[in-house]
Design a protein around this motif. Structure first.
Motif, PDB file in Angstrom:
ATOM      1  N   GLU A  22       0.712  -1.154   0.119  1.00 20.32           N
ATOM      2  CA  GLU A  22      -0.258   0.316  -0.072  1.00 20.32           C
ATOM      3  C   GLU A  22       0.903   1.011   0.023  1.00 20.32           C
ATOM      4  O   GLU A  22       0.619   2.420  -0.886  1.00 20.32           O
ATOM      5  CB  GLU A  22      -0.761  -0.279   0.942  1.00 20.32           C
ATOM      6  N   LEU A  23       1.348   1.734   0.330  1.00 21.41           N
ATOM      7  CA  LEU A  23       3.087   1.846   0.965  1.00 21.41           C
ATOM      8  C   LEU A  23       3.024   2.764  -0.309  1.00 21.41           C
ATOM      9  O   LEU A  23       3.871   3.608  -1.181  1.00 21.41           O
ATOM     10  CB  LEU A  23       4.430   2.238   1.854  1.00 21.41           C
ATOM     11  N   ARG A  24       4.059   1.373  -1.288  1.00 23.39           N
ATOM     12  CA  ARG A  24       4.387   1.777  -2.574  1.00 23.39           C
ATOM     13  C   ARG A  24       3.266   1.744  -3.490  1.00 23.39           C
ATOM     14  O   ARG A  24       3.830   3.310  -4.477  1.00 23.39           O
ATOM     15  CB  ARG A  24       4.901   0.782  -3.303  1.00 23.39           C
ATOM     16  N   ASP A  25       2.444   1.198  -2.880  1.00 29.61           N
ATOM     17  CA  ASP A  25       1.089   2.134  -4.248  1.00 29.61           C
ATOM     18  C   ASP A  25       1.142   3.636  -4.649  1.00 29.61           C
ATOM     19  O   ASP A  25       0.577   4.202  -4.784  1.00 29.61           O
ATOM     20  CB  ASP A  25      -0.277   1.435  -4.494  1.00 29.61           C
ATOM     21  N   PHE A  26       0.731   3.872  -2.616  1.00 29.31           N
ATOM     22  CA  PHE A  26       0.650   5.668  -2.864  1.00 29.31           C
ATOM     23  C   PHE A  26       1.957   6.444  -3.217  1.00 29.31           C
ATOM     24  O   PHE A  26       1.534   7.208  -3.876  1.00 29.31           O
ATOM     25  CB  PHE A  26       1.230   6.087  -0.517  1.00 29.31           C
ATOM     26  N   TYR A  27       3.307   5.863  -3.417  1.00 34.27           N
ATOM     27  CA  TYR A  27       4.161   6.764  -3.538  1.00 34.27           C
ATOM     28  C   TYR A  27       3.862   6.430  -5.313  1.00 34.27           C
ATOM     29  O   TYR A  27       4.269   7.330  -5.588  1.00 34.27           O
ATOM     30  CB  TYR A  27       5.794   6.275  -3.220  1.00 34.27           C
ATOM     31  N   LYS A  28       3.347   5.783  -6.107  1.00 35.01           N
ATOM     32  CA  LYS A  28       3.598   5.301  -7.616  1.00 35.01           C
ATOM     33  C   LYS A  28       2.429   6.016  -7.757  1.00 35.01           C
ATOM     34  O   LYS A  28       2.521   7.141  -8.617  1.00 35.01           O
ATOM     35  CB  LYS A  28       3.337   4.193  -7.852  1.00 35.01           C
ATOM     36  N   ARG A  29       1.725   5.972  -7.046  1.00 35.62           N
ATOM     37  CA  ARG A  29       0.458   7.147  -7.347  1.00 35.62           C
ATOM     38  C   ARG A  29       0.491   8.652  -7.491  1.00 35.62           C
ATOM     39  O   ARG A  29       0.616   9.194  -7.968  1.00 35.62           O
ATOM     40  CB  ARG A  29      -0.963   6.697  -6.349  1.00 35.62           C
ATOM     41  N   LEU A  30       1.147   9.169  -6.045  1.00 38.25           N
ATOM     42  CA  LEU A  30       1.828  10.720  -6.194  1.00 38.25           C
ATOM     43  C   LEU A  30       2.627  10.526  -7.420  1.00 38.25           C
ATOM     44  O   LEU A  30       3.050  12.175  -7.920  1.00 38.25           O
ATOM     45  CB  LEU A  30       2.548  10.634  -4.775  1.00 38.25           C
ATOM     46  N   LEU A  31       3.822  10.302  -7.343  1.00 33.11           N
ATOM     47  CA  LEU A  31       5.370  10.468  -8.370  1.00 33.11           C
ATOM     48  C   LEU A  31       4.667  10.386 -10.137  1.00 33.11           C
ATOM     49  O   LEU A  31       5.201  11.199 -10.569  1.00 33.11           O
ATOM     50  CB  LEU A  31       6.287   9.191  -8.251  1.00 33.11           C
ATOM     51  N   THR A  32       4.079   9.255 -10.430  1.00 30.57           N
ATOM     52  CA  THR A  32       3.403   9.251 -11.497  1.00 30.57           C
ATOM     53  C   THR A  32       2.306  10.564 -11.776  1.00 30.57           C
ATOM     54  O   THR A  32       2.468  10.647 -13.092  1.00 30.57           O
ATOM     55  CB  THR A  32       2.461   7.830 -11.847  1.00 30.57           C
ATOM     56  N   PHE A  33       1.631  10.932 -11.157  1.00 31.70           N
ATOM     57  CA  PHE A  33       0.617  12.512 -10.835  1.00 31.70           C
ATOM     58  C   PHE A  33       1.584  13.862 -11.556  1.00 31.70           C
ATOM     59  O   PHE A  33       1.522  14.750 -11.945  1.00 31.70           O
ATOM     60  CB  PHE A  33      -0.437  11.893 -10.018  1.00 31.70           C
ATOM     61  N   SER A  34       2.457  13.593 -10.189  1.00 33.56           N
ATOM     62  CA  SER A  34       3.587  14.628 -10.744  1.00 33.56           C
ATOM     63  C   SER A  34       4.470  14.882 -12.320  1.00 33.56           C
ATOM     64  O   SER A  34       4.311  15.939 -12.330  1.00 33.56           O
ATOM     65  CB  SER A  34       4.230  14.577  -9.328  1.00 33.56           C
ATOM     66  N   VAL A  35       4.896  13.513 -12.083  1.00 31.83           N
ATOM     67  CA  VAL A  35       5.226  13.854 -13.543  1.00 31.83           C
ATOM     68  C   VAL A  35       5.144  14.394 -14.914  1.00 31.83           C
ATOM     69  O   VAL A  35       5.584  14.379 -15.661  1.00 31.83           O
ATOM     70  CB  VAL A  35       6.267  12.642 -13.825  1.00 31.83           C
TER      71      VAL A  35
END
Length: 619
Positions: free
Chosen positions: A496-509
Motif C-alpha cells: 500500500e505504501l509503494r502504491d501511494f508513492y507510485k500514484r503520487l509520483l506518476t501524477f506529479s510527472v
C-alpha cells in the motif's frame, strides 16, 4: 541580450502552463522531475546474512547487472525520470583486487569494509565491487547507462570536488592526464597549482579511536596496524590542518586546493559584477584564456570524461566547500558539452543559495535546512505547518532550483525509530514536498516500501542504511523478490505504501499545474477555521489547463473535518462563476464539490489520519 534569453526560457517552460519564474534549467522542463537515488552496491543484493563487518562473500553485494530491464521498467513506472547511481566512481574498498592491477587500501584510512563512496580513489574508473568481471567494470557501467536510457530515464553520478581518498591512485587516467599531486611542491603548505595542502615536516598520524573502535571490527588485516604512510601530512577533507585529525574528521580523505590560500584569499580571477545575471555561455566565455589553478582543470576534465561516456548529470558533494568561481567554470564547461545536463549540489547555507545558483550555475540545490528540516519536525509531532508558508515565500525567486526530499543517504530513514518509526507518517509530508513547487522531487531507494535502516552493518549508526559496509536492505529486498522486481514478498502495508508513492509520483510527472502557479491558502484557513489546525496544510497549484487544491493532514491518530476556504482572489484567477464544481482526487479518485458563492469558494473536507487530497477541478 539577457532579457531576450529570459523571454525565450519562459516561453519554452510554459508550453503547458504559465511558469512562475523562468530559469535556464526550465528551458526543457515542462513537467516535474523525479530523481531516484539508489546506493548502487546495495540495490541488487539478495543476501540476507547481515553480519556486522561482514565480508563481500558473507554479506553479498549488488552489481550493475542487477539493474535489469525489469528493474528499470518498474522504476520508470514508479514515476522516476532520473536515477542517481550513488557510489559509482572507484573509491577505496577493503577487498583484494590486486590481480586487476588495483592496490590494496589500508583499513586505518577507510571507513567500513566496503568504503565510503565519498573517498574516491580513481576518477577514471568505477568501483570494482559493482562488476561481474572487475576487469571489464567500465564497460559494464556503460551498458547500464545504455539500459537506463533505453527505459527513458537519465543517469546521474557523484563528483566530489572538495576531497579525494587519502590513497588516491589514478591508474586509468587518459593520455596526458597527470595524477592528483603528481607535480605538487610538498615543501610548502600552499602553492596555487598544488592539488593538496601540506603540513611540511610532519607525517600523518591515524586518529585516536573512540568508543573502542577497531577497523574491520577488530579482524586481523596485514595493513590494519594503526599507521598510514603519508609524509608530509596533508590537510584532511573537512579542512582539518592537523597531522593527526580527529576521529570525527573526514580522516579518510584529503582536501583539494582550488587556489584558495590558507588565509582565505583567492589566487584566481573573480567574476565581474553582473555575471549572476548572465547565462552559462557568457560564464564559459569569461573563463577562456584565463590562468587557472590546476585542480580546476583536473575536475573539469573528469566531468567532461563522464559526460562523454553518456552520464546526463552530476550530484556534487559538499559544493559550498569549493569556491563559487570554480563552479562557474566547471558547470559552464559541462553545459557547453550538454546543455541539458542535470547539475545538483549539496549546499546547506541558505545565505549562499543564490550565489551557487546564479554565479555557480547550479541547476538545483538541496532544500534541507528549510523545507526538509521543517517537514521532519512536523512529522515528529513538534513542528507546525504554520512555518511552511514563510519558507516558500522566502525562496520564491529560486523555488525551481531547490530540490525536495524526505530521505537520502545522509538522512535518517523515515521509518527508523530515531526519526518517526512509521513510514506512513511520511505520506502527507511527501505530498507537500512533491507538489508545493516546480522543483524536482527525490526519493531514496527503499523509502517507497518503508525501509527503516535498522541493520548494524559495522561502521556508522543505525537509522541510516549503511554506505560504508556490505549489507542487505530487507524491505527493499522483499520488493526485489530475488530479482523478479514484482514486490511479491512485501506485506500488504508495504504494498500500500509503494502504491501511494507510485500514484503520487506518476501524477506529479504528468501534471502541468505543478509547473505553474502556487498560492498557499493555509494562513487564511488557520485564521477562519477553528477545526483547521497547525497539523494541516493546504495550498493551490494551477495553470490554464489544470487547477489543483491540495490538503494534507499530518495527524497520525486524528481525522479532521472542516470547511476549506478558497479565497476570492484564487476564484477570480481561475475565472470561476458562482455555482458547484466537481472535484476529483488525483491520488485515489474520490470526489467532492467546490461551492462558489459570492466569488468565494468552500470545500467540505473530511480527512482520515495522515491522508491527503490532490483535488482537480473537473472541466
Amino acid at each position: 541580450m539577457h532579457r531576450l534569453l529570459a523571454i525565450c526560457a519562459l516561453a519554452l517552460a510554459t508550453l503547458a502552463c504559465q511558469q512562475q519564474r523562468p530559469s535556464e534549467s526550465q528551458k526543457t522542463t515542462e513537467h516535474k522531475t523525479v530523481v531516484y537515488q539508489v546506493f548502487t552496491r546495495l540495490f541488487g543484493n539478495t543476501n540476507t546474512t547481515n553480519k556486522p563487518w561482514g565480508t563481500i562473500e558473507e554479506n553479498g553485494v549488488g552489481k550493475f547487472s542487477d539493474f535489469t530491464d525489469k528493474a528499470l521498467s518498474e522504476l520508470k513506472d514508479l514515476g522516476i525520470t532520473h536515477i542517481w547511481y550513488t557510489g559509482v566512481p572507484h573509491h577505496a574498498v577493503i577487498n583484494d583486487y590486486t590481480v586487476y592491477g588495483i592496490s590494496n587500501d589500508d583499513p586505518d584510512v577507510v571507513k567500513g569494509r566496503a568504503g565510503s563512496p565519498y573517498a574516491v580513489k580513481d576518477y577514471y574508473n568505477v568501483n570494482p565491487d559493482l562488476a561481474e568481471n572487475p576487469a571489464n567494470r567500465l564497460e559494464e557501467f556503460k551498458a547500464l547507462i545504455d539500459r537506463t536510457h533505453q527505459h527513458g530515464m537519465k543517469v546521474l553520478i557523484d563528483i566530489v570536488p572538495n576531497h579525494v581518498a587519502r590513497h588516491y591512485e589514478g591508474k586509468n587516467n587518459p593520455a596526458g592526464v597527470l595524477d592528483f599531486g603528481a607535480q605538487d611542491d610538498t615543501s610548502v603548505v600552499y602553492a596555487v597549482n598544488n592539488n593538496f595542502y601540506y603540513i611540511p615536516g610532519e607525517s600523518f598520524k591515524v586518529p585516536n579511536p573512540e568508543n573502542n573502535y577497531q577497523p574491520l571490527g577488530g579482524e586481523a588485516h596485514p595493513l590494519a596496524d594503526g599507521q598510514f604512510d603519508e609524509n608530509p601530512a596533508k590537510w584532511t577533507g573537512n579542512g582539518s590542518r592537523l597531522a593527526q585529525p580527529g576521529f570525527h574528521d573526514w580522516y579518510e580523505t584529503v582536501k583539494i586546493n582550488y587556489g584558495v590560500r590558507p588565509d582565505g584569499t583567492k589566487d584566481f580571477p573573480e567574476l565581474p559584477e553582473g555575471y549572476e545575471l548572465k547565462d552559462y555561455k557568457a560564464h564559459y566565455a569569461f573563463w577562456q584564456n584565463k590562468t587557472l589553478p590546476d585542480s580546476w582543470l583536473k575536475f573539469r576534465d573528469i566531468a567532461l570524461y563522464w559526460t562523454e561516456l553518456g552520464v546526463d548529470g552530476f550530484r556534487f558533494d559538499m559544493a559550498e566547500m569549493v569556491p563559487v568561481e570554480f563552479w562557474s567554470f566547471m558547470n559552464s564547461s559541462i553545459k557547453m558539452a550538454n546543455e541539458d545536463a542535470f547539475l545538483l549540489a549539496e549546499v546547506y547555507n541558505p545565505a549562499l543559495y543564490r550565489d551557487y545558483i546564479h554565479k555557480g550555475k547550479m541547476d538545483y540545490l538541496y532544500d534541507k535546512v528549510e523545507l526538509y528540516d521543517t517537514l521532519k519536525h512536523i512529522m515528529q509531532g513538534h513542528g507546525l505547518t504554520d512555518n511552511l508558508p514563510a519558507i516558500q515565500d522566502g525562496l520564491k525567486d529560486i523555488e525551481h532550483h531547490m530540490l525536495h526530499f524526505l530521505e537520502n543517504h545522509d538522512e535518517q530513514r523515515i521509518a527508523s525509530p530515531e526519526f518517526v518509526g512509521d513510514a506512513k507518517k511520511g505520506m502527507p509530508a511527501m505530498v507537500v514536498s512533491t507538489t508545493i513547487s516546480t522543483a524536482p522531487t527525490m526519493i531514496y531507494f527503499g523509502q517507497e516500501v518503508g525501509e527503516p535502516g535498522a541493520e548494524n552493518a559495522g561502521f556508522g549508526n543505525h537509522s541510516r542504511t549503511s554506505i560504508f559496509d556490505y549489507i542487505g536492505v530487507p524491505h527493499h529486498q522483499r520488493w526485489m523478490n530475488n530479482g523478479a522486481f514484482d514486490g511479491a514478498q512485501l506485506s500488504n502495508e508495504e504494498k500500500e505504501l509503494r502504491d501511494f508513492y507510485k500514484r503520487l509520483l506518476t501524477f506529479s510527472v504528468k501534471s502541468p499545474a505543478l509547473m505553474g502557479e502556487y498560492k498557499e491558502i493555509h494562513t487564511i484557513n488557520r485564521s477562519n477555521n477553528e477545526n483547521y489546525t497547525d497539523k494541516t496544510f493546504s495550498f493551490v497549484r494551477w495553470c490554464d489547463k489544470e487547477q489543483l487544491i491540495i490538503c494534507s493532514n499530518f495527524q497520525p491518530n486524528n481525522s479532521q473535518n472542516f470547511l476549506l476556504k478558497i479565497p476570492a482572489e484564487i476564484i477570480k484567477q481561475w475565472q470561476l462563476s458562482d455555482g458547484q464544481y466537481q472535484l476529483t482526487d488525483q491520488l485515489y479518485g474520490s470526489t467532492n464539490k467546490l461551492l462558489v458563492e459570492n466569488g468565494e469558494g468552500t470545500i467540505d473536507i473530511h480527512t482520515e489520519p495522515l491522508a491527503s487530497f490532490i483535488y482537480k477541478i473537473d472541466n
